[in-house]
Design an enzyme around this catalytic site. Structure first.
Site, PDB file in Angstrom:
ATOM      1  N   SER A 136       0.819  -1.338   0.016  1.00  0.00           N
ATOM      2  CA  SER A 136      -0.242   0.019   0.016  1.00  0.00           C
ATOM      3  C   SER A 136       0.939   1.231  -0.069  1.00  0.00           C
ATOM      4  O   SER A 136       1.706   1.461   0.738  1.00  0.00           O
ATOM      5  CB  SER A 136      -0.829   0.024   1.267  1.00  0.00           C
ATOM      6  OG  SER A 136      -1.440   1.325   1.396  1.00  0.00           O
ATOM      7  N   HIS A 188      -1.281  -1.544  -4.456  1.00  0.00           N
ATOM      8  CA  HIS A 188      -2.307  -1.145  -3.593  1.00  0.00           C
ATOM      9  C   HIS A 188      -2.399   0.404  -3.297  1.00  0.00           C
ATOM     10  O   HIS A 188      -1.319   1.057  -2.902  1.00  0.00           O
ATOM     11  CB  HIS A 188      -2.463  -1.774  -2.382  1.00  0.00           C
ATOM     12  CG  HIS A 188      -3.700  -1.476  -1.536  1.00  0.00           C
ATOM     13  ND1 HIS A 188      -4.884  -2.603  -1.853  1.00  0.00           N
ATOM     14  CD2 HIS A 188      -4.256  -0.708  -0.477  1.00  0.00           C
ATOM     15  CE1 HIS A 188      -5.688  -2.156  -1.138  1.00  0.00           C
ATOM     16  NE2 HIS A 188      -5.456  -1.167  -0.378  1.00  0.00           N
ATOM     17  N   ASP A 228      -4.773   3.410  -1.981  1.00  0.00           N
ATOM     18  CA  ASP A 228      -5.703   3.857  -1.097  1.00  0.00           C
ATOM     19  C   ASP A 228      -6.298   5.248  -1.714  1.00  0.00           C
ATOM     20  O   ASP A 228      -5.788   6.091  -1.448  1.00  0.00           O
ATOM     21  CB  ASP A 228      -5.259   3.552   0.229  1.00  0.00           C
ATOM     22  CG  ASP A 228      -5.092   2.348   0.705  1.00  0.00           C
ATOM     23  OD1 ASP A 228      -6.089   1.641   0.772  1.00  0.00           O
ATOM     24  OD2 ASP A 228      -3.955   2.107   1.285  1.00  0.00           O
ATOM     25  N   MET A 255      -8.919   7.989  -0.346  1.00  0.00           N
ATOM     26  CA  MET A 255      -9.619   8.541   0.825  1.00  0.00           C
ATOM     27  C   MET A 255     -10.284   9.829   0.725  1.00  0.00           C
ATOM     28  O   MET A 255      -9.686  10.710   0.056  1.00  0.00           O
ATOM     29  CB  MET A 255      -8.780   8.247   2.188  1.00  0.00           C
ATOM     30  CG  MET A 255      -8.243   7.236   2.270  1.00  0.00           C
ATOM     31  SD  MET A 255      -7.197   7.243   3.949  1.00  0.00           S
ATOM     32  CE  MET A 255      -6.526   5.451   3.902  1.00  0.00           C
ATOM     33  N   HIS A 263      -8.413   0.871  -4.156  1.00  0.00           N
ATOM     34  CA  HIS A 263      -9.094   0.624  -2.842  1.00  0.00           C
ATOM     35  C   HIS A 263      -9.680   2.004  -2.710  1.00  0.00           C
ATOM     36  O   HIS A 263      -9.282   3.025  -2.140  1.00  0.00           O
ATOM     37  CB  HIS A 263      -8.345   0.105  -1.647  1.00  0.00           C
ATOM     38  CG  HIS A 263      -9.255  -0.025  -0.467  1.00  0.00           C
ATOM     39  ND1 HIS A 263      -8.583  -0.284   0.885  1.00  0.00           N
ATOM     40  CD2 HIS A 263     -10.578  -0.157  -0.262  1.00  0.00           C
ATOM     41  CE1 HIS A 263      -9.380  -0.221   1.709  1.00  0.00           C
ATOM     42  NE2 HIS A 263     -10.710  -0.097   1.207  1.00  0.00           N
ATOM     43  N   MET A 321     -12.028   4.301  -0.586  1.00  0.00           N
ATOM     44  CA  MET A 321     -12.592   4.641   0.471  1.00  0.00           C
ATOM     45  C   MET A 321     -13.232   6.032   0.395  1.00  0.00           C
ATOM     46  O   MET A 321     -12.703   7.004   0.907  1.00  0.00           O
ATOM     47  CB  MET A 321     -11.624   4.683   1.824  1.00  0.00           C
ATOM     48  CG  MET A 321     -11.409   3.067   2.035  1.00  0.00           C
ATOM     49  SD  MET A 321      -9.811   2.892   2.939  1.00  0.00           S
ATOM     50  CE  MET A 321      -8.561   3.060   1.605  1.00  0.00           C
ATOM     51  N   MET A 370     -11.156  -6.105   5.551  1.00  0.00           N
ATOM     52  CA  MET A 370     -10.459  -4.990   6.126  1.00  0.00           C
ATOM     53  C   MET A 370     -10.145  -5.503   7.743  1.00  0.00           C
ATOM     54  O   MET A 370     -11.135  -5.861   8.213  1.00  0.00           O
ATOM     55  CB  MET A 370     -11.254  -3.510   6.490  1.00  0.00           C
ATOM     56  CG  MET A 370     -11.560  -2.924   5.198  1.00  0.00           C
ATOM     57  SD  MET A 370      -9.937  -2.540   4.373  1.00  0.00           S
ATOM     58  CE  MET A 370      -9.136  -1.477   5.741  1.00  0.00           C
ATOM     59  N   GLY A 421      -0.700   1.645   9.708  1.00  0.00           N
ATOM     60  CA  GLY A 421      -0.304   1.593  10.919  1.00  0.00           C
ATOM     61  C   GLY A 421      -0.822   1.189  12.071  1.00  0.00           C
ATOM     62  O   GLY A 421      -0.482   1.137  13.398  1.00  0.00           O
ATOM     63  N   ASP A 454      -6.484  -6.577   4.325  1.00  0.00           N
ATOM     64  CA  ASP A 454      -5.888  -5.180   4.393  1.00  0.00           C
ATOM     65  C   ASP A 454      -5.897  -4.693   5.796  1.00  0.00           C
ATOM     66  O   ASP A 454      -7.067  -4.490   6.240  1.00  0.00           O
ATOM     67  CB  ASP A 454      -6.453  -4.638   3.273  1.00  0.00           C
ATOM     68  CG  ASP A 454      -6.063  -3.015   3.102  1.00  0.00           C
ATOM     69  OD1 ASP A 454      -4.911  -2.559   3.859  1.00  0.00           O
ATOM     70  OD2 ASP A 454      -6.912  -2.225   2.516  1.00  0.00           O
TER      71      ASP A 454
HETATM   72  C1  DX5 Z   1      -6.302   1.355   5.707  1.00  0.00           C
HETATM   73  C2  DX5 Z   1      -5.944   0.944   4.269  1.00  0.00           C
HETATM   74  C3  DX5 Z   1      -4.736   0.207   4.077  1.00  0.00           C
HETATM   75  C4  DX5 Z   1      -3.405   0.808   4.687  1.00  0.00           C
HETATM   76  C5  DX5 Z   1      -2.735  -0.222   5.339  1.00  0.00           C
HETATM   77  O1  DX5 Z   1      -7.400   2.059   5.610  1.00  0.00           O
HETATM   78  O2  DX5 Z   1      -6.913   0.490   3.462  1.00  0.00           O
HETATM   79  O3  DX5 Z   1      -4.354  -0.196   2.820  1.00  0.00           O
HETATM   80  O4  DX5 Z   1      -2.391   1.394   3.856  1.00  0.00           O
HETATM   81  O5  DX5 Z   1      -1.631   0.118   6.238  1.00  0.00           O
HETATM   82  P1  DX5 Z   1      -1.039  -0.821   7.218  1.00  0.00           P
HETATM   83  O6  DX5 Z   1      -0.461  -1.996   6.325  1.00  0.00           O
HETATM   84  O7  DX5 Z   1       0.061  -0.137   7.641  1.00  0.00           O
HETATM   85  O8  DX5 Z   1      -1.718  -1.383   8.420  1.00  0.00           O
HETATM   86 ZN    ZN Z   2      -6.430  -0.201   1.318  1.00  0.00          ZN
END
Ligand code: DX5
Ligand code: ZN
Length: 219
Positions: free
Chosen positions: A9, A34, A36, A38, A67, A69, A138, A146, A176
């Site tokens: 990601s 990946h 993300d 948002m 992905h 969101m 998820m 993190g 994820d």
């Molecule tokens: C969170 C994202 C993830 C995120 C995962 O909302 O969808 O893809 O980057 O990060 P880590 O692997 O650090 O939990």
């Molecule tokens: Zn994600």
């Protein structure tokens, strides 16, 4: 293709040099990238959208595992297709007509994915399983990298694994959130075929990316 796809990601990458970071994880053995997205509304964080993805597309030939969101999704599906998304994954809470959204994603030339939040039930998957190529579980609440892996999601992975096996279709089952070298083996044992990892891949600087990715694969 490997048994388990690793999809780093870029949320955990250096945003000031995203193109270089993508080239580094490509060279380090990533199977997908990946991405993300948002919107500060569906989740309490903001990242980027189609114009940035389009610019990143030229930095790798690996599939973009995007992905979303964000809500709504439907007005932006064609923009993500033009930007070069290969897989486009949506949350069922993002709009009132999930099946139509998944169909629109396929019509636009992408592979549709469905993401389940930790509190979202497995029963949301069954009615649309024939319309998806990926189910994303998820294992943290979406919005931030993190965070810690939520163990209860392993049972959900096992349930969806059974549902996918019954279809006989090659649907990717992806996890994820909070996936690292300790939690990855548990998710793999529960049945995932793809792993998203942000902080576990991008930790310790570029020289560590290849080892970090390798450490997530089944031993
Ligand atoms: C969170 C994202 C993830 C995120 C995962 O909302 O969808 O893809 O980057 O990060 P880590 O692997 O650090 O939990
Ligand atoms: Zn994600």
């Amino acid at each position: 293709m490997p048994d388990v796809l690793i999809s780093p990601s870029i949320l955990s990458a250096d945003f000031a040099e995203l193109g270089a970071e993508i080239r580094r994880i490509d060279a380090a053995g990533a199977d997908m990238i990946h991405v993300d997205v948002m919107d500060g509304h569906f989740v309490p964080n903001l990242t980027f959208g189609p114009p940035v993805i389009e610019k990143l597309r030229r930095h790798t030939d690996k599939p973009f595992d995007v992905h979303l969101m964000m809500a709504p999704v439907d007005p932006f599906i064609d923009d993500f297709a033009r930007a070069g998304a290969d897989i486009l994954t949506v949350h069922p809470e993002a709009g009132p007509h999930l099946h139509r959204t998944l169909q629109a994603i396929r019509s636009a030339g992408m592979r549709p994915g469905l993401a389940l939040n930790p509190a979202s039930p497995v029963s949301l998957v069954e009615p649309v399983l024939d319309a998806v190529d990926l189910v994303l579980i998820m294992s943290v609440n979406p919005g931030f990298g993190g965070q810690s892996f939520i163990d209860s999601q392993l049972r959900k992975i096992e349930s969806v694994r059974k549902m996918i096996d019954q279809t006989g279709r090659d649907i990717i089952l992806e996890v994820d959130g909070g996936v690292n070298r300790d939690t990855a083996p548990r998710a793999i044992a529960a049945g995932v075929t793809a792993i998203v990892a942000g902080s576990a891949v991008f930790r310790d600087g570029p020289d560590a990316y290849a080892d970090n990715i390798a450490a997530l694969r089944p031993s």
